[in-house]
Design an enzyme around this catalytic site. Structure first.
Site: not given
Length: 463
Positions: A280, A292, A326-327, A354, A424
């Site tokens: 992503h 990520d 995606e997030e 991912d 994140h």
């Protein structure tokens, strides 16, 4: 007759050995190409350092779309195009502030708003705190003990699990649905312990949802660093009447037009059969999102670059898909599947990266028993590269949307012990990437894509 049978056996054994030798030779070549002339590290450096964070709806997400499209075009693929998708546009606003008010002592702690949260009042929010270990305990307390307070979700990731994603899955519900459940009981806000196995000062953001709550019941929610959570919990035990203050100014704007980025090599024997490799393109806004999922994006691009560079003619159509959103919504994966169904496309295999750019350890496989065993049968090809874990499990959030009649899905499994140190958080930057580990992951993905293209999938058995 006996001599004929013996000769036939020797010939068949020779053919089997020859075929296996070719596969071993080709896979060795994939690793050589990835480790000596890969572009994935350079691509990621630009995505991370020149473009930066890529939250859906942002100008930098659009810049990433255009950059990756251009790079795929330069590879000379058969097709490169953009697929329109409407995505959420949530913005963080000014940096969040928070502190513990213990009598007259004010102690600042690191927090960050969770994706999709509403803002506090402009002056911030101050209230007493009630600590819980999860949504179940919250429900047991009831509205009398929760109303008017800030709920502090403090269930940590379990350090005993070697599979760290299992630990993440066991406590992420408090981040995703904690605010919704607390609001139902009259809470005025929530603070959630960051999903992180180590103690540090980085708060980790992530998606949260208010579900079907009316907007007037939305309450602000934020993540607190693990060090901050430990401090808040300890202080709260000594003074249950303490108060917590936090201020955030995030908001949700109207949806924005964005794109999935797609490139493909057309199959020479079965062009109607599509094999996807992807990651992503979007990331959270606190950092570059190098692990990520910048790593997954450039590894997927590298797979198709290696195959094209070697003039490999795939039997099936191989398509690289860089999914958007995606997030905080999954809109890119959903749109890709929607268009696929509309066009009656037949996907037979999908591979996603991912889980970070660390050393590859294997694959997580979503398939029926026959195809799981078939992929597990390839283990001998990978063991020389220290890739050995071929297990049944979730393959990836974006390819999870795909619903072709007969499809096999796999997710790259890198070593996950350090992944949640960065996931994140503001330290998910390019300097956290190891070039060699990133390239090994790309080579491993190329090898599996090659084997799947050569051998296909086993058709499901009729009931």
């Amino acid at each position: 007759m006996r001599k004929t049978i013996l000769l036939t056996v020797l010939v068949l054994n020779g053919l089997t050995s020859f075929a296996q030798s070719n596969d071993e030779k080709n896979i060795k070549l994939f690793y050589k190409k990835a480790l000596t002339e890969s572009k994935c590290y350079t691509w990621l450096e630009y995505l991370s350092n020149d473009i930066g964070s890529r939250l859906s709806g942002s100008a930098t997400a659009e810049a990433a779309v255009q950059y990756t499209k251009t790079q795929l075009e330069r590879l000379g693929l058969d097709k490169v195009y953009l697929q329109e998708v409407m995505v959420p546009h949530w913005v963080r606003g000014e940096k969040e502030t928070a502190y513990i008010l213990d009598n007259k002592t004010k102690t600042v702690v690191p927090i960050c708003a969770l994706g999709g949260s509403v803002a506090t009042a402009k002056t911030g929010l101050t209230a007493e705190v009630i600590e819980v270990q999860g949504i179940k305990e919250l429900g047991e307390l009831g509205a009398d003990k929760v109303k008017g307070k800030i709920v502090f979700f403090n269930r940590p990731m379990d350090p005993e699990n070697i599979e760290t994603f299992k630990s993440y899955g066991a406590c992420v519900d408090q981040r995703f649905a904690g605010a919704k459940e607390a609001a139902k009981l009259g809470a005025v806000g929530t603070i959630v312990r960051s999903m992180n196995l180590r103690l540090d000062d980085f708060p980790h953001t992530g998606a949260q949802s208010y579900g079907d709550l009316p907007k007037e019941q939305y309450i602000p929610t934020a993540a607190i660093s693990t060090n901050g959570a430990e401090l808040l919990s300890t202080t709260l035990k000594n003074n249950p009447a303490l108060k917590f203050y936090f201020k955030q100014s995030c908001e949700t704007l109207p949806d924005v037009l964005s794109y999935n980025v797609i490139g493909e090599l057309t199959g020479k024997e079965h062009p109607e059969n599509i094999m996807v490799v992807g990651g992503h393109l979007d990331s959270w806004d606190l950092a570059d999102g190098s692990h990520d999922d910048g790593a997954g994006v450039v590894q997927s691009m590298e797979v198709i670059r290696i195959l094209k560079n070697l003039n490999y003619k795939p039997k099936n159509t191989i398509r690289v898909v860089l999914f958007m959103n995606e997030e905080n919504g999954g809109k890119g994966g959903a749109k890709y599947e929607e268009v696929s169904k509309k066009n009656n496309e037949n996907h037979i295999f999908a591979l996603e990266s991912d889980s970070g750019g660390f050393s590859p350890r294997g694959f997580s496989i979503q398939a029926d028993d026959a195809n799981v065993k078939k992929i597990q049968g390839y283990k001998d090809f990978f063991e020389p590269y220290l890739v050995h874990s071929f297990t049944i499990g979730h393959a990836g959030s974006d390819i999870d949307h795909l619903t072709s009649k007969a499809i096999v899905k796999a997710g790259l499994k890198p070593d996950s012990q350090r992944y949640f140190d960065y996931h994140h958080a503001a330290n998910d930057k390019f300097d956290a990437i190891n070039k060699r580990e990133l390239e090994l992951g790309a080579a491993t993905m190329t090898a599996l894509m090659y084997l799947m293209d050569q051998n296909g999938i086993d058709a499901p058995k009729a009931n």
